[in-house]
Write an enzyme that holds these catalytic residues in place. Structure first.
Site, PDB file in Angstrom:
ATOM      1  N   LYS A 191       0.831  -1.213   0.000  1.00 44.57           N
ATOM      2  CA  LYS A 191       0.000   0.000   0.000  1.00 44.57           C
ATOM      3  C   LYS A 191       0.861   1.258   0.000  1.00 44.57           C
ATOM      4  O   LYS A 191       1.604   1.510   0.943  1.00 44.57           O
ATOM      5  CB  LYS A 191      -0.901   0.056   1.241  1.00 44.57           C
ATOM      6  CG  LYS A 191      -1.919   1.198   1.134  1.00 44.57           C
ATOM      7  CD  LYS A 191      -2.569   1.555   2.454  1.00 44.57           C
ATOM      8  CE  LYS A 191      -1.915   2.726   3.138  1.00 44.57           C
ATOM      9  NZ  LYS A 191      -1.950   4.004   2.404  1.00 44.57           N
ATOM     10  N   GLU A 265      10.505   0.794   9.989  1.00 49.07           N
ATOM     11  CA  GLU A 265      11.442   1.883   9.679  1.00 49.07           C
ATOM     12  C   GLU A 265      10.702   3.170  10.010  1.00 49.07           C
ATOM     13  O   GLU A 265       9.800   3.571   9.280  1.00 49.07           O
ATOM     14  CB  GLU A 265      11.822   1.873   8.188  1.00 49.07           C
ATOM     15  CG  GLU A 265      12.495   0.610   7.709  1.00 49.07           C
ATOM     16  CD  GLU A 265      13.967   0.543   8.065  1.00 49.07           C
ATOM     17  OE1 GLU A 265      14.493   1.494   8.690  1.00 49.07           O
ATOM     18  OE2 GLU A 265      14.595  -0.474   7.742  1.00 49.07           O
ATOM     19  N   CYS A 299      13.547  10.743   6.502  1.00 47.55           N
ATOM     20  CA  CYS A 299      13.531  10.176   7.852  1.00 47.55           C
ATOM     21  C   CYS A 299      14.881  10.363   8.543  1.00 47.55           C
ATOM     22  O   CYS A 299      14.940  10.573   9.748  1.00 47.55           O
ATOM     23  CB  CYS A 299      13.166   8.709   7.796  1.00 47.55           C
ATOM     24  SG  CYS A 299      14.146   7.823   6.593  1.00 47.55           S
ATOM     25  N   GLU A 396      10.366  15.398  15.620  1.00 44.64           N
ATOM     26  CA  GLU A 396      10.612  15.347  14.179  1.00 44.64           C
ATOM     27  C   GLU A 396       9.676  16.327  13.464  1.00 44.64           C
ATOM     28  O   GLU A 396       8.468  16.268  13.635  1.00 44.64           O
ATOM     29  CB  GLU A 396      10.354  13.922  13.659  1.00 44.64           C
ATOM     30  CG  GLU A 396      10.703  13.758  12.202  1.00 44.64           C
ATOM     31  CD  GLU A 396      10.338  12.372  11.650  1.00 44.64           C
ATOM     32  OE1 GLU A 396       9.248  11.884  11.963  1.00 44.64           O
ATOM     33  OE2 GLU A 396      11.158  11.816  10.900  1.00 44.64           O
TER      34      GLU A 396
HETATM   35  P1  NAP Z   1       2.500   7.641   8.471  1.00 41.49           P
HETATM   36  O1  NAP Z   1       1.427   8.609   8.710  1.00 41.49           O
HETATM   37  O2  NAP Z   1       2.925   6.759   9.563  1.00 41.49           O
HETATM   38  O3  NAP Z   1       2.034   6.782   7.210  1.00 41.49           O
HETATM   39  C1  NAP Z   1       2.831   5.777   6.626  1.00 41.49           C
HETATM   40  C2  NAP Z   1       1.933   4.792   5.914  1.00 41.49           C
HETATM   41  O4  NAP Z   1       1.151   4.080   6.881  1.00 41.49           O
HETATM   42  C3  NAP Z   1       0.942   5.407   4.953  1.00 41.49           C
HETATM   43  O5  NAP Z   1       0.803   4.569   3.835  1.00 41.49           O
HETATM   44  C4  NAP Z   1      -0.318   5.448   5.790  1.00 41.49           C
HETATM   45  O6  NAP Z   1      -1.477   5.483   5.035  1.00 41.49           O
HETATM   46  C5  NAP Z   1      -0.220   4.161   6.565  1.00 41.49           C
HETATM   47  N1  NAP Z   1      -0.996   4.131   7.807  1.00 41.49           N
HETATM   48  C6  NAP Z   1      -1.509   5.159   8.531  1.00 41.49           C
HETATM   49  N2  NAP Z   1      -2.124   4.701   9.633  1.00 41.49           N
HETATM   50  C7  NAP Z   1      -2.014   3.359   9.630  1.00 41.49           C
HETATM   51  C8  NAP Z   1      -2.418   2.315  10.514  1.00 41.49           C
HETATM   52  N3  NAP Z   1      -3.082   2.559  11.644  1.00 41.49           N
HETATM   53  N4  NAP Z   1      -2.111   1.041  10.199  1.00 41.49           N
HETATM   54  C9  NAP Z   1      -1.423   0.763   9.076  1.00 41.49           C
HETATM   55  N5  NAP Z   1      -1.014   1.703   8.197  1.00 41.49           N
HETATM   56  C10 NAP Z   1      -1.280   2.989   8.479  1.00 41.49           C
HETATM   57  O7  NAP Z   1       3.825   8.354   7.972  1.00 41.49           O
HETATM   58  P2  NAP Z   1       3.979   9.397   6.798  1.00 41.49           P
HETATM   59  O8  NAP Z   1       3.520  10.709   7.295  1.00 41.49           O
HETATM   60  O9  NAP Z   1       3.417   8.872   5.538  1.00 41.49           O
HETATM   61  O10 NAP Z   1       5.579   9.387   6.595  1.00 41.49           O
HETATM   62  C11 NAP Z   1       6.433  10.178   7.329  1.00 41.49           C
HETATM   63  C12 NAP Z   1       7.106   9.387   8.416  1.00 41.49           C
HETATM   64  O11 NAP Z   1       7.784   8.262   7.858  1.00 41.49           O
HETATM   65  C13 NAP Z   1       8.159  10.175   9.136  1.00 41.49           C
HETATM   66  O12 NAP Z   1       8.052   9.993  10.520  1.00 41.49           O
HETATM   67  C14 NAP Z   1       9.458   9.581   8.616  1.00 41.49           C
HETATM   68  O13 NAP Z   1      10.534   9.746   9.474  1.00 41.49           O
HETATM   69  C15 NAP Z   1       9.095   8.172   8.404  1.00 41.49           C
HETATM   70  N6  NAP Z   1      10.004   7.516   7.448  1.00 41.49           N
HETATM   71  C16 NAP Z   1      10.923   6.604   7.926  1.00 41.49           C
HETATM   72  C17 NAP Z   1      11.815   6.004   7.068  1.00 41.49           C
HETATM   73  C18 NAP Z   1      12.831   5.013   7.583  1.00 41.49           C
HETATM   74  O14 NAP Z   1      13.408   4.297   6.778  1.00 41.49           O
HETATM   75  N7  NAP Z   1      13.087   4.943   8.870  1.00 41.49           N
HETATM   76  C19 NAP Z   1      11.782   6.306   5.704  1.00 41.49           C
HETATM   77  C20 NAP Z   1      10.851   7.228   5.249  1.00 41.49           C
HETATM   78  C21 NAP Z   1       9.956   7.822   6.149  1.00 41.49           C
HETATM   79  P3  NAP Z   1      -2.216   6.871   4.694  1.00 41.49           P
HETATM   80  O15 NAP Z   1      -1.457   7.989   5.310  1.00 41.49           O
HETATM   81  O16 NAP Z   1      -2.211   6.910   3.233  1.00 41.49           O
HETATM   82  O17 NAP Z   1      -3.555   6.746   5.291  1.00 41.49           O
END
Ligand code: NAP
Ligand code: MG
Length: 486
Positions: A191, A265, A299, A396
């Protein structure tokens, strides 16, 4: 000598029409399940927006629980009947083919990534897309060598992998997830994030063109409950999640005791440390790249800068000078350095943190410029004069916002750098090998760069300590996350 007429097609990124020419974009995208395009059972679609002008690029299907179930069933069938049975060398051929097709369509993938995510074309073209291809090439090479990767062990795939990715590196994160899972013999339900589904859907087209057996990779788009439906599905053997720490914690609880293997991650607040003997001009470039690459939506962004006190004034002066030359503008213009913020929600979050910083009494500097009109933009920003406990030092922000702190001794900076719930990455700038050794051994982070920052390679494992997650992606470690070792 007569000038030979070039047969190269000229492509003006800046005036690229969004649904014609070499970028083939449909008005509406269905779900990719069992090798076919399938309508969402709810009949619902959502808009994918270009954050640089707020225009709708395409409509994307919203998958619900019943669609996720269809995708898992297709993945299970493909696993049982084909993918777990064919020889590893056969698997490798398909993965190589996907990599080559991605290379052939690299330009199209880069333009769509920039349109959908707001990231600058120079980065999509030179970093995201080539790295994504390289992940497929790298893991294709491992597919028939698993017994050498894990000597004296019997290696088995896990089964069906559920993979959930964020919006900051949409295609690259899909590649990080799909390539090792396929090489190890698993089938997939992936997804993408709500705001950036389009390159994953393009990848689905490429996967179809590659002849990969139906159901081996399924792409379900959506938001809200879609991700949770994958996490909670009973017939999934592995969850790989990249996203925020908050959602990572929810997933950790949801999968506890279910037998699902999990890798996370998550977020970061990484320290970039400048010692007084560092080559300062290079270090300033490293600071700029560390925090402003991809608008700071990284990230492992070097979002906390630590400068040794005796060179702090000069470093900050050089940094401000360099920030003045950054071009903020159209992501599709080759000269742009800073593109659009990915979504209104993210821009609101960044602006909220900027207000908090000012309220906390920190001093702010921003690149002097007129922000482009009509899209979501934020000027490169730095803050000085905060304390270690400031909210903007601790949390963050995930945008082009840097906090700067100073230090006197190595022990002091190690203590400050480690004083965070996160532990994803760090950078160290110094001329002395002994200092690099000392700092890199004591910093609590999964990835540490010395005299460089934000460098990625498929052979090198990536992942965090503490609240930045667990498990590794990339390299052999990334393969281990998708196998059972007997
Ligand atoms: P997010 O809000 O956690 O969303 C990530 C993904 O999870 C999206 O596809 C989201 O879907 C989905 N999601 C949301 N709630 C969920 C739930 N309860 N159960 C399962 N899936 C769920 O993060 P983001 O805002 O997209 O990304 C930014 C974050 O990612 C930052 O904190 C960044 O540091 C982190 N990141 C980490 C890495 C690493 O390698 N450590 C790499 C890149 C990014 P929808 O939002 O589409 O609903
Ligand atoms: Mg978008």
């Amino acid at each position: 000598m007569a000038k030979k007429k070039s047969n190269q097609i000229k492509w003006d990124y800046a005036s690229a029409p969004e649904s014609t020419g070499h970028i083939q974009l449909k008005d509406r995208y269905d779900l990719f399940i069992g090798g076919k395009w399938v309508k969402p059972s709810s009949g619902k679609y959502f808009d994918s927006i270009n954050p640089a002008n707020k225009k709708v690029i395409a409509k994307v299907a919203h998958a619900n629980g019943s669609d996720v179930d269809k995708a898992v069933k297709a993945a299970r069938k493909a696993y049982d009947e084909i993918w777990s049975r064919i020889s590893p060398a056969e698997r490798a051929k398909y993965i190589y083919r996907i990599a080559r097709l991605m290379q052939e369509r690299a330009r199209e993938l880069a333009v769509i990534e920039s349109l959908d995510a707001g990231k600058v074309i120079r980065e999509s073209r030179d970093v995201d897309v080539p790295l994504a291809c390289n992940h497929f090439f790298y893991y294709a090479g491992w597919a028939d060598k698993l017994e050498y990767a894990f000597p004296n062990r019997r290696v088995e795939p896990l089964g069906v992998a559920g993979q959930i990715i964020p919006w900051n590196f949409p295609l690259l994160m899909a590649a990080w997830k799909i390539a090792p899972a396929l090489a190890a013999g698993n089938t997939i339900v992936l997804k993408p994030a709500e705001t950036t589904s389009l390159t994953a859907l393009k990848l689905a087209e490429i996967i179809k063109d590659s002849g990969l057996p139906d159901g081996v990779v399924n792409i379900v788009t959506g938001f809200g409950d879609t991700g949770a439906e994958i996490v909670n599905h009973k017939d999934i053997n592995k969850i790989a999640f990249t996203g925020s720490t908050a959602v990572g914690k929810i997933i950790q609880k949801a999968t506890a005791g279910t037998g699902k293997k999990l890798t996370l991650e998550l977020g970061g607040k990484s320290a970039n440390i400048i010692m007084d003997d560092a080559p300062l001009d290079q270090a300033v470039e490293g600071i700029i790249n560390g925090i402003f690459f991809n608008q700071g939506h990284v990230c492992c962004a070097g979002s906390r800068l630590f400068v040794q006190e005796n060179v702090a004034d000069i470093v900050i002066e050089k940094l401000k000078h360099r920030m003045k030359s950054l071009i903020i503008g159209d992501p599709l213009d080759k000269n742009t350095d800073i593109g659009a913020i990915n979504s209104k929600e993210q821009l609101d979050t960044i602006n909220k943190y900027i207000k908090i910083g000012l309220k906390e009494g920190a001093e702010m500097y921003q690149t002097p410029c007129d922000l482009p009109k009509g899209g979501y933009y934020c000027a490169p920003t730095l803050f000085t004069g905060m304390s270690q406990s400031s909210v903007i030092v601790q949390e963050e922000i995930f945008g082009p916002v840097l906090t700067i702190q100073t230090f006197r001794t190595v022990d002091e900076v190690i203590q400050k750098a480690n004083n965070t719930p996160y532990g994803l990455a760090a950078g160290v700038w110094t001329d002395k090998g002994s200092r690099i050794f000392n700092l890199t051994t004591k910093l609590k982070a999964g990835v540490i760069w010395a005299n460089t920052y934000n460098k990625f390679d498929p052979t090198s494992p990536f992942g965090g300590y503490k609240e930045s997650g667990y498990g590794r992606e990339g390299g052999l470690h990334g393969l281990e996350a998708y196998v059972k070792l007997k």
